[in-house]
Design a protein around this motif. Structure first.
Motif, mmCIF file in Angstrom:
data_model
loop_
_atom_site.group_PDB
_atom_site.id
_atom_site.type_symbol
_atom_site.label_atom_id
_atom_site.label_comp_id
_atom_site.label_asym_id
_atom_site.label_seq_id
_atom_site.Cartn_x
_atom_site.Cartn_y
_atom_site.Cartn_z
ATOM 1 N N ASP A 72 0.880 -1.162 0.000
ATOM 2 C CA ASP A 72 0.000 0.000 0.000
ATOM 3 C C ASP A 72 0.922 1.217 0.000
ATOM 4 O OD1 ASP A 72 -2.118 -1.676 0.259
ATOM 5 O OD2 ASP A 72 -2.393 -1.338 2.415
ATOM 6 N N ALA A 73 0.522 2.264 -0.702
ATOM 7 C CA ALA A 73 1.431 3.423 -0.789
ATOM 8 C C ALA A 73 0.666 4.723 -0.623
ATOM 9 C CB ALA A 73 2.160 3.410 -2.127
ATOM 10 N N TRP A 74 1.346 5.670 -0.026
ATOM 11 C CA TRP A 74 0.831 7.044 0.051
ATOM 12 C C TRP A 74 1.921 7.934 -0.535
ATOM 13 C CZ3 TRP A 74 -1.194 9.704 5.193
ATOM 14 C CH2 TRP A 74 -1.987 10.807 4.833
ATOM 15 N N VAL A 75 1.626 8.594 -1.627
ATOM 16 C CA VAL A 75 2.599 9.470 -2.283
ATOM 17 C C VAL A 75 2.238 10.911 -1.930
ATOM 18 C CG1 VAL A 75 3.586 10.221 -4.480
ATOM 19 C CG2 VAL A 75 2.928 7.820 -4.162
ATOM 20 N N LEU A 76 3.203 11.642 -1.376
ATOM 21 C CA LEU A 76 2.956 13.014 -0.922
ATOM 22 C C LEU A 76 3.937 13.960 -1.619
ATOM 23 C CD1 LEU A 76 2.879 11.243 2.328
ATOM 24 C CD2 LEU A 76 1.031 12.877 2.006
ATOM 25 N N PRO A 77 3.582 14.406 -2.838
ATOM 26 C CA PRO A 77 4.489 15.315 -3.548
ATOM 27 C C PRO A 77 4.619 16.631 -2.783
ATOM 28 C CG PRO A 77 2.798 14.425 -5.029
ATOM 29 C CD PRO A 77 2.383 14.102 -3.622
ATOM 30 N N ALA A 78 5.866 17.115 -2.656
ATOM 31 C CA ALA A 78 6.104 18.346 -1.888
ATOM 32 C C ALA A 78 6.528 19.503 -2.791
ATOM 33 C CB ALA A 78 7.165 18.095 -0.826
ATOM 34 N N TYR A 79 7.275 19.211 -3.827
ATOM 35 C CA TYR A 79 7.735 20.270 -4.730
ATOM 36 C C TYR A 79 7.636 19.746 -6.162
ATOM 37 C CZ TYR A 79 10.536 20.804 -0.431
ATOM 38 O OH TYR A 79 10.965 20.852 0.872
ATOM 39 N N GLY A 80 7.364 20.672 -7.089
ATOM 40 C CA GLY A 80 7.398 20.320 -8.508
ATOM 41 C C GLY A 80 8.005 21.481 -9.270
#
Ligand SMILES: C[S@@+](CC[C@H](N)C(=O)[O-])C[C@H]1O[C@@H](n2cnc3c(N)ncnc32)[C@H](O)[C@@H]1O
Length: 471
Positions: A287-295
């Motif tokens: 199971d995964a939680w992806v939390l993008p912080a910067y782009g």
């Protein structure tokens, strides 16, 4: 500059002396103000003038501001054994005055030694950084249940290994940089910990065949053509380091274990920035939680990571151009950085959720992460309308906001704490949230608040997936 030595007895003595004078995060912000931790070399003369005299001030001048201090003063402040310890460990040279070649920064309850203020372009390739913004994001998003074994890959100063050591029986910390491993040994001792084992080697090689309840890795993930600094660059091409960190973490997790990974991924289409990371986590089976912080687009990515070159115009321009060429060769039009949290459940189906985070709004979220995964598992087991018969309970503070602009009325909810996530919400949500008290069935709460079933259930599911509610 003195050579670092993993003299753990001396480091333990130094840690005790610093705790005795109250060298803590609170004391530092009391003395230097709320911006104490943003102090850079340019601010040192100003911060120096904020300090009164005294034992604590002497310690702060020497070890936080990295200013030389008369040896007699340091002996008065910390005691002679601490001065000897600073020399023995190689954190300072001692003559008529004491000159620190490293800084010691309190991070919560942890004392963290690392290389001194960055000299930007002049930092050596094996520079070991302090508690950086990405280290902080990893820390805040790390679940901290009591476990038997933890692994910190690319440990640097050892910060995540040391934090894990407080809730693990044993921690393995790995790095390819020998100075990083020496700092980690020193830091463990500085904090009176004897359960951190350092191993040299690349990524997961030093832990081949072993499994862990927690894995942390703030990876050297920067996508660039350079091989300049070990903390930033690796030999691997493009975002391959991040792909391997995710695959390796999944392979080394115990059933029920968590991994918090600081990684980066590129995209050919800025409108679909997360396809690669989604592929990686799906392949992990967790199971995964992806939390993008910067782009960033290639120009912002190249200029942002090379801002230290801005005073050297020619170098700056050449470097930006070479990074852009490299990114073009990867077909990378967008570069994301963020956290991937994995949770291994043997027999689980895997699944991924994405939520953007803002580092300025992020707070301790380890328990939230644990609840979020548990709730996702539960939601996967509920059939049809079964959720309506559950009695959800708020586990975090939730603010309901109504935005009145012109004729538009928009309601939203925001978590106060943790990931500070925001969601659109239907009218009546304030009353609905109030009724989520653990005693009221969702079916009743919806009826009483007047929130329509479909948007109400959607909101509650989202809040469960975010770990803001429990059932
Ligand atoms: C971004 S720094 C993070 C350091 C520390 N964990 C923190 O969060 O402050 C990345 C670390 O990975 C290490 N590193 C670089 N290449 C590596 C590799 N192939 N295997 C293991 N560690 C590596 C660097 O030496 C550095 O300590």
């Amino acid at each position: 500059v003195a050579d670092l030595v993993a003299d753990t007895r001396a480091a333990r003595a130094l840690g005790s002396a610093l705790r005795r004078v109250g060298y803590t995060e609170d004391a530092l912000t009391d003395a230097l103000g709320d911006e104490a931790y943003d102090t850079g070399p340019d601010e040192v003369p100003v911060q120096d003038r904020r300090l009164a005299d005294g034992k604590l001030a002497t310690a702060i001048r020497l070890l936080f501001l990295q200013l030389p201090a008369a040896t007699a003063d340091v002996e008065r402040a910390l005691g002679r054994p601490a001065v000897e310890a600073l020399a023995a460990v190689g954190l300072a040279t001692v003559g008529d005055d004491v000159r620190a070649s490293a800084r010691i920064v309190p991070v919560g309850a942890t004392l963290l030694a690392s290389d001194g203020f960055s000299q930007d372009v002049d930092d050596p390739p094996d520079y070991v950084a302090s508690y950086t913004p990405t280290a902080r994001i990893c820390d805040l998003l790390t679940p901290r249940p009591r476990i038997a074994r933890a692994l910190d890959v690319g440990t640097g100063s050892g910060i995540h290994a040391i934090l894990a050591a407080r809730h693990s029986e044993h921690v393995v910390a790995t790095d390819v940089n020998p100075r990083a491993l020496t700092y980690t040994e020193i830091n463990a001792a500085l904090n009176g910990l004897a359960n951190v084992e350092c191993r040299s080697g690349s990524l997961f090689d030093p832990a081949n065949g072993e499994r862990f309840g927690l894995i942390t890795c703030n990876a050297p993930y920067v996508v660039s053509p350079e091989r300049r600094w070990t903390y930033r660059d690796t030999e691997l091409h493009g975002d391959e380091t991040s792909a391997r960190v995710i695959a390796g973490a999944a392979e080394h997790l115990d059933d029920g274990g968590y991994a918090t990974l600081g990684v980066s991924w590129v995209a050919a289409d800025p409108d679909e920035p997360d396809e690669r990371v989604a592929d990686w986590v799906r392949a992990s089976g967790c199971d995964a939680w992806v939390l993008p912080a910067y782009g960033a687009d290639p120009l912002d990515h190249a200029s942002g990571w090379n801002s230290h070159l801005a005073p050297f115009r020619g170098d700056y321009e050449r470097t930006i151009d070479s990074w852009r060429e490299y990114l073009a060769s990867l077909d990378a039009e967008w570069i994301s950085e963020g956290i991937v949290v994995l949770h291994r459940r043997d027999g689980g189906r895997g699944g991924v959720r994405f939520d953007e985070i803002d580092e300025d709004d992020l707070d301790v979220a380890g328990d939230q992460v644990v609840r979020a995964f548990a709730n996702r598992e539960l939601l996967g087991q509920l059939r049809g309308d079964e959720l309506l018969d559950e009695r959800p309970r708020r586990t975090m503070e939730i603010r309901v906001e109504t935005d009145l602009r012109g004729r538009r009325v928009a309601t939203g909810v925001r978590l106060l704490g943790g990931t500070s996530s925001e969601l659109a919400a239907p009218d009546g949500s304030a009353e609905l949230m109030r009724l989520l008290d653990g005693k009221t069935k969702l079916r009743t709460a919806l009826r009483t608040s007047g929130v329509a079933k479909r948007p109400g259930v959607r909101l509650v599911r989202e809040l469960l997936e975010l770990g803001a509610l429990a059932v």
